[in-house]
Design a protein around this motif. Structure first.
Motif, PDB file in Angstrom:
ATOM      1  N   SER A 188      33.504  33.105  33.861  1.00 40.19           N
ATOM      2  CA  SER A 188      34.550  32.896  34.280  1.00 40.19           C
ATOM      3  C   SER A 188      36.156  34.250  33.781  1.00 40.19           C
ATOM      4  CB  SER A 188      35.365  32.168  32.440  1.00 40.19           C
ATOM      5  OG  SER A 188      35.022  33.055  30.953  1.00 40.19           O
ATOM      6  N   ILE A 189      35.578  35.451  34.529  1.00 41.32           N
ATOM      7  CA  ILE A 189      36.481  36.548  34.701  1.00 41.32           C
ATOM      8  C   ILE A 189      37.529  36.245  35.868  1.00 41.32           C
ATOM      9  CG2 ILE A 189      36.651  38.623  35.570  1.00 41.32           C
ATOM     10  CD1 ILE A 189      33.937  38.891  33.722  1.00 41.32           C
ATOM     11  N   PRO A 190      37.360  35.901  36.861  1.00 41.08           N
ATOM     12  CA  PRO A 190      38.349  35.303  37.607  1.00 41.08           C
ATOM     13  C   PRO A 190      39.803  35.311  37.613  1.00 41.08           C
ATOM     14  CG  PRO A 190      35.786  35.011  38.311  1.00 41.08           C
ATOM     15  CD  PRO A 190      35.776  35.263  37.499  1.00 41.08           C
ATOM     16  N   TRP A 191      39.590  33.748  36.260  1.00 39.78           N
ATOM     17  CA  TRP A 191      40.100  32.618  35.914  1.00 39.78           C
ATOM     18  C   TRP A 191      40.653  32.767  34.584  1.00 39.78           C
ATOM     19  CZ3 TRP A 191      35.649  31.681  38.104  1.00 39.78           C
ATOM     20  CH2 TRP A 191      35.295  30.987  39.023  1.00 39.78           C
ATOM     21  N   ASP A 192      39.793  33.626  33.993  1.00 39.53           N
ATOM     22  CA  ASP A 192      40.815  33.987  32.506  1.00 39.53           C
ATOM     23  C   ASP A 192      41.729  35.170  33.048  1.00 39.53           C
ATOM     24  OD1 ASP A 192      39.113  31.907  31.224  1.00 39.53           O
ATOM     25  OD2 ASP A 192      37.495  33.254  30.532  1.00 39.53           O
ATOM     26  N   HIS A 193      41.669  35.825  33.687  1.00 40.88           N
ATOM     27  CA  HIS A 193      41.866  36.670  34.013  1.00 40.88           C
ATOM     28  C   HIS A 193      42.808  37.091  35.247  1.00 40.88           C
ATOM     29  CE1 HIS A 193      40.538  39.530  30.408  1.00 40.88           C
ATOM     30  NE2 HIS A 193      39.331  38.585  31.620  1.00 40.88           N
TER      31      HIS A 193
END
Length: 371
Positions: free
Chosen positions: A277-282
């Motif tokens: 989920s890194i791309p969307w969370d950050h």
């Protein structure tokens, strides 16, 4: 720009505090879109969570009073939203107030940009590159390249993109949604490329978007691969790549030497789930050559992973394009801090040959460092 907190003194009592007409959260990113209207002007905003670098983006929508001759810089200095100067206004005498019941917000598929519609017509757009180099967004009622918005012409390609985005979001309400269609196709590709899966985990925590994890626990190698990340394109890609369709969708995998207990396999699965989920969370993106932190499993040295699909030893899988975008499968290769520094300082090319030379030792968390 951001004119969000308007505290007015007695000498500014003609300026009424803005009313929020509509507010909506991005489906995939920690961003809120909202529209504010006072007695003079209307603005469209995107507001990123304070834990991100997104900040606040604004776009003028319409003046409600006669346009000023020049930009109201003194009001801006006081935190009061300015009207658009008359030379950029289609309606120089101003327009009527917007009705909240007439408004709709449509997000792009990436979830980092949005459009504002009134009675089904697009009246403002804040793209992902809004807020850069004096550009804030597009507005239907602007003429030319104004100080607070640029003209939204009928030939603007973003209008077609909005329609595609609406169709995409609507498709999630279908009886057969995108994940139900793509999940068996992706899983089947992995079964063919890496071997029939032994387990399949749901790693979405019962929240949208749905995503899963393939596990092949072989005698010598353990393979994990995500299923479904590619259904949602990553944010910001078009800010860095000319053709976003070549880089905006990914799936992730990792290969390690076997020998993990069931509890350890579950722990690895949880770690991969968090990274997915890194791309969307950050509000960022992951791509070839990037590195991210790695939770050390049976190793005190390899605390990062390098994302790549360029090593000869790594198996390949061919995933079909989705919605016109290439799906990039990236392996997460465990690396040490020194190896990461080499990649960061000199690029991936500096280590490709060395990693190819160590062959299958690349899958061992007890291997020697290459630098």
């Amino acid at each position: 720009m951001g004119f969000l907190k308007n505290m007015f003194s007695s000498e500014e009592e003609e300026f009424q505090e803005a009313e929020v007409l509509i507010e909506e959260a991005s489906p995939s990113c920690p961003i809120k879109a909202f529209v504010e209207q006072d007695n003079r002007v209307v603005y469209f905003y995107l507001w990123g969570d304070e834990k991100t670098n997104f900040g606040v983006k604004s776009c003028w929508v319409r003046n409600l009073k006669k346009a000023p001759a020049e930009l109201e810089e003194k009001l801006m200095d006081k935190g009061i939203p300015p009207m658009l100067p008359e030379q950029f206004c289609k309606f120089k005498e101003g327009q009527g107030k917007l009705n909240p019941n007439d408004l709709e917000i449509i997000w792009t598929e990436e979830g980092d940009a949005a459009s504002l519609l009134a009675n089904g017509e697009v009246i403002a757009i804040i793209p992902s590159w809004g807020g850069q180099n004096g550009f804030y967004g597009y507005a239907r009622d602007c003429i030319g390249q104004g100080d607070l918005a640029w003209e939204l012409t009928k030939s603007n390609e973003f209008l077609d993109r909005i329609q595609r985005s609406k169709a995409y979001w609507d498709s999630w309400s279908n009886e057969l949604n995108p994940f139900q269609i793509q999940q068996p196709l992706i899983l089947g590709s992995y079964d063919e490329s890496f071997g029939k899966h032994d387990k399949y985990y749901a790693i979405d925590g019962n929240e949208w978007p749905p995503k899963g994890l393939y596990l092949r626990a072989g005698e010598s190698k353990t393979v994990f691969a995500t299923v479904g990340l590619s259904l949602v394109p990553m944010p910001l890609v078009e800010m860095y790549f000319e053709d976003r369709f070549e880089s905006n969708r990914i799936e992730l995998g990792i290969i390690l030497n076997s020998g993990f207990s069931n509890d350890e396999l579950q722990e690895i699965a949880r770690w991969i789930s968090a990274q997915s989920s890194i791309p969307w969370d950050h509000i960022t993106f992951l791509g070839e050559g990037h590195t991210i932190n790695f939770k050390s499993f049976n190793s005190s040295i390899f605390n990062f992973v390098w994302l790549t699909n360029r090593l000869d030893i790594l198996p390949k899988t061919e995933l079909e394009d989705y919605r016109g975008s290439k799906i990039n499968f990236l392996w997460m290769v465990p690396i040490s801090e020194r190896e990461r520094k080499e990649i960061m300082d000199h690029g991936s090319d500096s280590v490709i040959e060395k990693f190819n030379e160590i062959g299958e030792n690349i899958f061992s968390l007890q291997r020697d460092e290459i630098v």
